[in-house]
Design a protein around this motif. Structure first.
Motif, PDB file in Angstrom:
ATOM      1  N   THR A 188       1.085  -1.138   0.047  1.00  0.00           N
ATOM      2  CA  THR A 188      -0.026   0.040   0.041  1.00  0.00           C
ATOM      3  C   THR A 188       0.785   1.255  -0.150  1.00  0.00           C
ATOM      4  O   THR A 188       0.602   2.276  -0.827  1.00  0.00           O
ATOM      5  CB  THR A 188      -0.823  -0.061   1.157  1.00  0.00           C
ATOM      6  N   ALA A 189       1.903   1.164   0.828  1.00  0.00           N
ATOM      7  CA  ALA A 189       2.795   2.168   1.051  1.00  0.00           C
ATOM      8  C   ALA A 189       3.327   2.411  -0.347  1.00  0.00           C
ATOM      9  O   ALA A 189       3.744   3.758  -0.973  1.00  0.00           O
ATOM     10  CB  ALA A 189       3.706   2.238   2.128  1.00  0.00           C
ATOM     11  N   ALA A 190       3.876   1.596  -0.877  1.00  0.00           N
ATOM     12  CA  ALA A 190       4.889   1.471  -2.114  1.00  0.00           C
ATOM     13  C   ALA A 190       3.837   2.006  -3.473  1.00  0.00           C
ATOM     14  O   ALA A 190       4.572   2.851  -4.090  1.00  0.00           O
ATOM     15  CB  ALA A 190       5.226   0.124  -2.504  1.00  0.00           C
ATOM     16  N   PHE A 191       2.579   1.803  -3.374  1.00  0.00           N
ATOM     17  CA  PHE A 191       1.868   2.286  -4.337  1.00  0.00           C
ATOM     18  C   PHE A 191       1.563   3.765  -4.024  1.00  0.00           C
ATOM     19  O   PHE A 191       1.405   4.390  -4.989  1.00  0.00           O
ATOM     20  CB  PHE A 191       0.534   1.730  -4.613  1.00  0.00           C
ATOM     21  N   GLU A 192       1.403   4.073  -2.999  1.00  0.00           N
ATOM     22  CA  GLU A 192       0.984   5.645  -2.575  1.00  0.00           C
ATOM     23  C   GLU A 192       2.189   6.502  -2.959  1.00  0.00           C
ATOM     24  O   GLU A 192       1.853   7.582  -3.131  1.00  0.00           O
ATOM     25  CB  GLU A 192       0.151   5.592  -1.308  1.00  0.00           C
ATOM     26  N   ARG A 193       3.338   6.040  -2.896  1.00  0.00           N
ATOM     27  CA  ARG A 193       4.513   6.979  -3.291  1.00  0.00           C
ATOM     28  C   ARG A 193       4.746   6.559  -4.780  1.00  0.00           C
ATOM     29  O   ARG A 193       5.758   7.207  -5.160  1.00  0.00           O
ATOM     30  CB  ARG A 193       5.541   6.974  -2.014  1.00  0.00           C
ATOM     31  N   ASP A 194       3.957   5.997  -5.273  1.00  0.00           N
ATOM     32  CA  ASP A 194       4.209   5.757  -6.873  1.00  0.00           C
ATOM     33  C   ASP A 194       5.519   4.857  -7.007  1.00  0.00           C
ATOM     34  O   ASP A 194       6.260   5.113  -8.040  1.00  0.00           O
ATOM     35  CB  ASP A 194       4.358   7.014  -7.601  1.00  0.00           C
ATOM     36  N   ASP A 195       6.006   4.072  -6.195  1.00  0.00           N
ATOM     37  CA  ASP A 195       7.167   3.298  -6.278  1.00  0.00           C
ATOM     38  C   ASP A 195       6.961   1.785  -6.864  1.00  0.00           C
ATOM     39  O   ASP A 195       6.688   0.951  -6.257  1.00  0.00           O
ATOM     40  CB  ASP A 195       8.019   3.252  -5.009  1.00  0.00           C
ATOM     41  N   LEU A 196       6.684   1.612  -8.268  1.00  0.00           N
ATOM     42  CA  LEU A 196       6.081   0.586  -8.738  1.00  0.00           C
ATOM     43  C   LEU A 196       7.075  -0.558  -8.680  1.00  0.00           C
ATOM     44  O   LEU A 196       6.744  -1.729  -8.529  1.00  0.00           O
ATOM     45  CB  LEU A 196       5.713   0.821 -10.179  1.00  0.00           C
ATOM     46  N   GLN A 197       8.357  -0.325  -8.762  1.00  0.00           N
ATOM     47  CA  GLN A 197       9.493  -1.382  -8.682  1.00  0.00           C
ATOM     48  C   GLN A 197       9.453  -1.925  -7.285  1.00  0.00           C
ATOM     49  O   GLN A 197       9.701  -3.324  -7.163  1.00  0.00           O
ATOM     50  CB  GLN A 197      11.010  -0.760  -9.020  1.00  0.00           C
ATOM     51  N   GLU A 198       9.330  -1.206  -6.304  1.00  0.00           N
ATOM     52  CA  GLU A 198       9.280  -1.748  -4.745  1.00  0.00           C
ATOM     53  C   GLU A 198       7.845  -2.572  -4.593  1.00  0.00           C
ATOM     54  O   GLU A 198       7.792  -3.566  -4.202  1.00  0.00           O
ATOM     55  CB  GLU A 198       9.247  -0.542  -3.950  1.00  0.00           C
ATOM     56  N   ALA A 199       6.740  -2.057  -5.155  1.00  0.00           N
ATOM     57  CA  ALA A 199       5.821  -2.785  -5.301  1.00  0.00           C
ATOM     58  C   ALA A 199       5.678  -4.151  -5.938  1.00  0.00           C
ATOM     59  O   ALA A 199       5.207  -5.032  -5.211  1.00  0.00           O
ATOM     60  CB  ALA A 199       4.492  -2.056  -5.702  1.00  0.00           C
ATOM     61  N   LYS A 200       6.502  -4.119  -6.983  1.00  0.00           N
ATOM     62  CA  LYS A 200       6.629  -5.225  -7.685  1.00  0.00           C
ATOM     63  C   LYS A 200       7.232  -6.277  -6.895  1.00  0.00           C
ATOM     64  O   LYS A 200       7.151  -7.365  -6.913  1.00  0.00           O
ATOM     65  CB  LYS A 200       7.570  -4.909  -9.076  1.00  0.00           C
ATOM     66  N   LYS A 201       8.396  -5.825  -6.241  1.00  0.00           N
ATOM     67  CA  LYS A 201       9.229  -6.688  -5.405  1.00  0.00           C
ATOM     68  C   LYS A 201       8.302  -7.408  -4.539  1.00  0.00           C
ATOM     69  O   LYS A 201       8.410  -8.483  -4.012  1.00  0.00           O
ATOM     70  CB  LYS A 201      10.340  -5.848  -4.985  1.00  0.00           C
ATOM     71  N   LEU A 202       7.761  -6.601  -3.871  1.00  0.00           N
ATOM     72  CA  LEU A 202       6.773  -6.905  -2.511  1.00  0.00           C
ATOM     73  C   LEU A 202       5.785  -7.611  -2.787  1.00  0.00           C
ATOM     74  O   LEU A 202       5.478  -8.702  -2.414  1.00  0.00           O
ATOM     75  CB  LEU A 202       6.267  -5.734  -1.787  1.00  0.00           C
TER      76      LEU A 202
END
Length: 223
Positions: A188-202
């Motif tokens: 949730t936090a990764a998407f809300e800061r628009d960090d798509l690569q971190e969201a992908k990893k998680l």
């Protein structure tokens, strides 16, 4: 003949107006030929003959379910929308309609089920958001460098394999649930800061725990 010609002329006029405004009209009504606006949102009925129209080829599931395109959703609101849409297009309501319309109702009902299941589940919702953004999902090898994470997964896997009674299974189930909730917060936090690569990893890590959940469910089913 004249009615069909008027419908085609009406569609042409709508197309010209839409082009002037930068919008592309949808195909005319399959039943009466009336001009219709383009729609990839909720199921669309012809305003003239009230015939149910076919679903869009690649609809936006968030738009269909009246949700913001966000990882954070309201499950209660999603469920209400699901029930409302299914009431409108369920095949039972179209038993006396033309075969084509019955087929479209089945398509819509299936699509609504898919949208609900996709957006309700955090993992599939996150993967769908990545897809909409043109980001490929993580492969299993992407997590290989995180030895601590892989060790944690292996330990839970071993506990699950060795579990012989209900108490052991409940302990493993709690461990998986806690980890999934933690990962969901991080995604949730990764998407809300628009960090798509971190969201992908998680989300790649969430896949591991989704597999553990499947193994746990299989273990709980009496043989």
């Amino acid at each position: 003949m004249r009615a069909a010609l008027r419908a085609r002329l009406g569609w042409a006029r709508l197309a010209l107006r839409g082009a002037a405004l930068g919008r592309v009209p949808g195909p005319p009504c399959w039943s009466c030929g009336a001009p219709l606006p383009s729609s990839d949102g909720p199921p669309h009925f012809c305003p003239g003959c009230q015939a149910l129209q076919p679903p869009a080829p690649r609809p936006d599931l968030f738009r269909l379910m009246d949700c913001d395109r966000s990882f954070r959703i309201d499950p209660g609101q999603l469920q209400q929308r699901f029930r409302s849409l299914q009431r409108a297009v369920h095949p039972d309501r179209f038993g006396k309609r033309p075969p084509k319309e019955q087929y479209y109702s089945e398509q819509h009902s299936s699509l609504i089920n898919k949208a609900y299941e996709t957006l309700l589940n955090p993992l599939s919702r996150g993967l769908y958001l990545l897809e909409l953004s043109g980001v490929e999902p993580a492969k299993e090898t992407d997590c290989d460098a995180d030895s601590a994470f892989l060790m944690e997964v292996m330990e839970i896997n071993e506990k699950l394999a060795e579990s012989k009674n209900k108490d052991n299974l409940e302990e493993v189930e709690t461990s998986i649930k806690v980890k999934q909730e933690e990962l969901t917060r991080e995604v949730t936090a990764a998407f809300e800061r628009d960090d798509l690569q971190e969201a992908k990893k998680l989300l790649g890590k969430m896949k591991y725990f989704a597999n553990l959940e499947d193994k746990l469910k299989a273990k709980k089913i009496p043989s």
